[in-house]
Design a protein around this motif. Structure first.
Motif, PDB file in Angstrom:
ATOM      1  N   GLY A   7       0.844  -1.191   0.000  1.00 40.53           N
ATOM      2  CA  GLY A   7       0.000   0.000   0.000  1.00 40.53           C
ATOM      3  C   GLY A   7       0.879   1.240   0.000  1.00 40.53           C
ATOM      4  O   GLY A   7       2.063   1.181   0.363  1.00 40.53           O
ATOM      5  N   ILE A   8       0.315   2.357  -0.431  1.00 42.52           N
ATOM      6  CA  ILE A   8       1.065   3.609  -0.575  1.00 42.52           C
ATOM      7  C   ILE A   8       0.275   4.734   0.090  1.00 42.52           C
ATOM      8  O   ILE A   8      -0.943   4.833  -0.087  1.00 42.52           O
ATOM      9  CB  ILE A   8       1.302   3.943  -2.060  1.00 42.52           C
ATOM     10  CG1 ILE A   8       2.101   2.823  -2.734  1.00 42.52           C
ATOM     11  CG2 ILE A   8       2.017   5.285  -2.207  1.00 42.52           C
ATOM     12  CD1 ILE A   8       2.205   2.967  -4.247  1.00 42.52           C
ATOM     13  N   VAL A 133       4.705  -8.648   5.019  1.00 36.77           N
ATOM     14  CA  VAL A 133       5.670  -9.687   5.407  1.00 36.77           C
ATOM     15  C   VAL A 133       4.852 -10.811   6.029  1.00 36.77           C
ATOM     16  O   VAL A 133       4.242 -10.646   7.090  1.00 36.77           O
ATOM     17  CB  VAL A 133       6.710  -9.160   6.410  1.00 36.77           C
ATOM     18  CG1 VAL A 133       7.647 -10.291   6.841  1.00 36.77           C
ATOM     19  CG2 VAL A 133       7.508  -8.011   5.795  1.00 36.77           C
ATOM     20  N   VAL A 134       4.822 -11.954   5.357  1.00 39.94           N
ATOM     21  CA  VAL A 134       3.921 -13.039   5.713  1.00 39.94           C
ATOM     22  C   VAL A 134       4.514 -13.888   6.833  1.00 39.94           C
ATOM     23  O   VAL A 134       5.702 -14.235   6.804  1.00 39.94           O
ATOM     24  CB  VAL A 134       3.626 -13.915   4.477  1.00 39.94           C
ATOM     25  CG1 VAL A 134       2.668 -15.052   4.835  1.00 39.94           C
ATOM     26  CG2 VAL A 134       3.047 -13.073   3.348  1.00 39.94           C
ATOM     27  N   PRO A 136       5.430 -17.206   8.867  1.00 36.06           N
ATOM     28  CA  PRO A 136       6.096 -16.959  10.152  1.00 36.06           C
ATOM     29  C   PRO A 136       7.377 -16.125  10.038  1.00 36.06           C
ATOM     30  O   PRO A 136       8.194 -16.150  10.960  1.00 36.06           O
ATOM     31  CB  PRO A 136       6.427 -18.372  10.626  1.00 36.06           C
ATOM     32  CG  PRO A 136       6.736 -19.107   9.341  1.00 36.06           C
ATOM     33  CD  PRO A 136       5.801 -18.526   8.308  1.00 36.06           C
ATOM     34  N   LEU A 137       7.561 -15.403   8.938  1.00 36.89           N
ATOM     35  CA  LEU A 137       8.752 -14.565   8.820  1.00 36.89           C
ATOM     36  C   LEU A 137       8.806 -13.542   9.941  1.00 36.89           C
ATOM     37  O   LEU A 137       7.784 -12.992  10.349  1.00 36.89           O
ATOM     38  CB  LEU A 137       8.749 -13.851   7.473  1.00 36.89           C
ATOM     39  CG  LEU A 137       9.164 -14.670   6.242  1.00 36.89           C
ATOM     40  CD1 LEU A 137       8.867 -13.892   4.976  1.00 36.89           C
ATOM     41  CD2 LEU A 137      10.641 -15.016   6.323  1.00 36.89           C
ATOM     42  N   ASP A 138       9.993 -13.271  10.425  1.00 36.53           N
ATOM     43  CA  ASP A 138      10.224 -12.272  11.464  1.00 36.53           C
ATOM     44  C   ASP A 138      10.391 -10.905  10.789  1.00 36.53           C
ATOM     45  O   ASP A 138      11.346 -10.689  10.032  1.00 36.53           O
ATOM     46  CB  ASP A 138      11.485 -12.637  12.253  1.00 36.53           C
ATOM     47  CG  ASP A 138      11.703 -11.758  13.465  1.00 36.53           C
ATOM     48  OD1 ASP A 138      11.828 -10.524  13.283  1.00 36.53           O
ATOM     49  OD2 ASP A 138      11.757 -12.296  14.582  1.00 36.53           O
ATOM     50  N   ARG A 139       9.470  -9.990  11.036  1.00 39.96           N
ATOM     51  CA  ARG A 139       9.497  -8.700  10.345  1.00 39.96           C
ATOM     52  C   ARG A 139      10.761  -7.903  10.651  1.00 39.96           C
ATOM     53  O   ARG A 139      11.272  -7.182   9.792  1.00 39.96           O
ATOM     54  CB  ARG A 139       8.261  -7.872  10.707  1.00 39.96           C
ATOM     55  CG  ARG A 139       6.997  -8.291   9.999  1.00 39.96           C
ATOM     56  CD  ARG A 139       5.890  -7.274  10.200  1.00 39.96           C
ATOM     57  NE  ARG A 139       5.483  -7.177  11.593  1.00 39.96           N
ATOM     58  CZ  ARG A 139       4.667  -6.244  12.071  1.00 39.96           C
ATOM     59  NH1 ARG A 139       4.176  -5.304  11.275  1.00 39.96           N
ATOM     60  NH2 ARG A 139       4.326  -6.239  13.356  1.00 39.96           N
ATOM     61  N   VAL A 140      11.272  -8.016  11.861  1.00 41.30           N
ATOM     62  CA  VAL A 140      12.464  -7.247  12.225  1.00 41.30           C
ATOM     63  C   VAL A 140      13.701  -7.814  11.526  1.00 41.30           C
ATOM     64  O   VAL A 140      14.573  -7.058  11.085  1.00 41.30           O
ATOM     65  CB  VAL A 140      12.637  -7.208  13.748  1.00 41.30           C
ATOM     66  CG1 VAL A 140      13.996  -6.643  14.131  1.00 41.30           C
ATOM     67  CG2 VAL A 140      11.514  -6.377  14.375  1.00 41.30           C
ATOM     68  N   ALA A 141      13.769  -9.125  11.374  1.00 42.85           N
ATOM     69  CA  ALA A 141      14.879  -9.720  10.620  1.00 42.85           C
ATOM     70  C   ALA A 141      14.844  -9.249   9.168  1.00 42.85           C
ATOM     71  O   ALA A 141      15.880  -8.906   8.585  1.00 42.85           O
ATOM     72  CB  ALA A 141      14.802 -11.242  10.696  1.00 42.85           C
ATOM     73  N   PHE A 225      -0.844  -3.208  10.711  1.00 40.03           N
ATOM     74  CA  PHE A 225      -0.857  -4.095   9.554  1.00 40.03           C
ATOM     75  C   PHE A 225       0.336  -5.047   9.610  1.00 40.03           C
ATOM     76  O   PHE A 225       1.366  -4.720  10.208  1.00 40.03           O
ATOM     77  CB  PHE A 225      -0.786  -3.279   8.250  1.00 40.03           C
ATOM     78  CG  PHE A 225      -1.812  -2.189   8.153  1.00 40.03           C
ATOM     79  CD1 PHE A 225      -3.150  -2.479   7.973  1.00 40.03           C
ATOM     80  CD2 PHE A 225      -1.425  -0.853   8.249  1.00 40.03           C
ATOM     81  CE1 PHE A 225      -4.102  -1.468   7.879  1.00 40.03           C
ATOM     82  CE2 PHE A 225      -2.361   0.158   8.164  1.00 40.03           C
ATOM     83  CZ  PHE A 225      -3.709  -0.148   7.986  1.00 40.03           C
ATOM     84  N   PRO A 226       0.238  -6.211   8.968  1.00 37.02           N
ATOM     85  CA  PRO A 226       1.373  -7.159   8.948  1.00 37.02           C
ATOM     86  C   PRO A 226       2.387  -6.768   7.873  1.00 37.02           C
ATOM     87  O   PRO A 226       2.684  -7.532   6.949  1.00 37.02           O
ATOM     88  CB  PRO A 226       0.682  -8.485   8.623  1.00 37.02           C
ATOM     89  CG  PRO A 226      -0.475  -8.093   7.749  1.00 37.02           C
ATOM     90  CD  PRO A 226      -0.965  -6.777   8.300  1.00 37.02           C
TER      91      PRO A 226
END
Length: 372
Positions: A7-8, A133-134, A136-141, A225-226
């Motif tokens: 999204g923008i 970022v879907v 089980p990915l770690d968003r911070v990584a 949001f994810p």
């Protein structure tokens, strides 16, 4: 490889078409006309003379392009009866922060009460991009993998060289002003999402923040949001530039998400290089020399972009953004909005006695570019 949704968000200054000044308190009917034109995609901003478009969730850039162009046209049509226009840039060359009126909402009142002149001087507009970022990915990584590249995006976006009626000495004065706030700029070094969440809990416990959204770092895991949210980039007058930067960030996030251990090499040294590169980007824009892992000494933005093109070409192809790097090269070749503004401002200042007319010419240029 996944095709992350995105999204923008674009922010605009409402501008009097006669004086070319940012309007402090637009007629309520004008705001309602904008709200009616955009529907649920309309959002208020800190100041009454500023509005935001918050897009729907996109799966492809054809939809994003149609939406942004259609939104800008709808807003122009809504504002015309009030002799107002809209200007998209990191700063408005004829905005006086002393004349701006806060938006009458509790959240904004609390910001002005708590941060005083830091808030009142923040007459600034950014381009924000969310990329999914879907789990089980770690968003911070994933964020740690992406962060070192973000000064490249900032340099391409620079559009705020003029502040308070004069050339500021920075290509993105907006980012300089952002550094007056707490929890903006580069986020601290977080190992993972758990570490990030613990830090936010600590900030809440000590009363530094009341909600996660009060951490305004240049890239952050979004609270609602994810997604990872890019906040560092200046608002873009040209819609094609905004789309190019959004595509670039999406490619970075998608590539990072596909790594076995994203963010593994992001350490304190990498973060220090990132801090230096952000400084250089906001100061000199595309004319800066950057420190890039894998390149001896410092390098030009053209060299850095070529490295990006080599590394991310396959990801860009998969996401339907094969033209991304060509478009980024075109920004470098023709100059950013900041370059165009300063060239016109300097030329007009030399030719006219009245410095205000030079500022007016820059504002008129930005209105035209925002209109397409």
């Amino acid at each position: 490889m996944s095709h992350p949704r995105f999204g923008i968000e674009e922010e605009y200054f409402l501008t009097d078409l006669q004086s070319l000044r940012m309007i402090g308190s637009p007629p309520p009917q004008a705001i309602e006309a904008c709200r009616a034109a955009l529907g649920v995609w309309f959002a208020t901003e800190m100041f009454q003379g500023q509005i935001e478009v918050a897009s729907p969730v996109f799966s492809d850039f054809e939809h994003a392009s149609d939406f942004l162009r259609g939104s800008r046209q709808a807003l122009r049509t809504a504002l015309e009866p009030f002799a107002l226009g809209m200007l998209s840039a990191g700063s408005h060359p004829l905005a006086d922060w002393r004349e701006q009126v806060p938006t009458d909402e509790e959240h904004f009142h609390l910001l002005f009460e708590r941060y005083g002149h830091v808030a009142r001087r923040s007459v600034l507009s950014g381009l924000h991009v969310h990329v999914e970022v879907v789990e089980p990915l770690d968003r911070v990584a994933v964020m740690n993998e992406v962060l070192p590249w973000t000064p490249l995006l900032l340099a391409l976006s620079c559009s705020s060289p003029i502040w308070d009626g004069a050339a500021s000495g920075f290509m993105s004065y907006r980012q300089t002003a952002c550094d007056e706030w707490p929890r903006m700029g580069i986020p601290p070094l977080f190992a993972d999402q758990r570490h990030y969440d613990e830090h936010l809990a600590f900030l809440t416990r000590i009363g530094a923040i009341t909600q996660p959204g009060e951490c305004w770092w240049g890239v952050r895991p979004a609270a609602r949001f994810p997604t990872l949210e890019l906040r560092m980039t200046d608002a873009c007058p040209r819609v094609d530039d905004a789309l190019t930067l959004a595509a670039f960030f999406r490619v970075l996030v998608a590539h990072a998400s596909a790594q076995r251990r994203p963010g593994l090499l992001y350490d304190q040294t990498a973060r220090s290089m990132l801090e230096e590169n952000r400084w250089r980007a906001k100061h000199q824009g595309i004319h800066a020399r950057f420190l890039v892992e894998g390149i001896d000494g410092d390098c030009s933005i053209t060299q850095w972009l070529e490295l990006a093109a080599q590394r991310f070409a396959d990801t860009a192809q998969v996401l339907g953004a094969a033209q991304l790097f060509e478009r980024a090269r075109a920004i470098i070749d023709s100059g950013t909005s900041a370059d165009r503004q300063l060239a016109l401002f300097n030329l007009a200042s030399e030719q006219a006695q009245n410095g205000r007319s030079a500022l007016g010419q820059v504002a008129e240029q930005l209105l035209q570019e925002t209109a397409g």
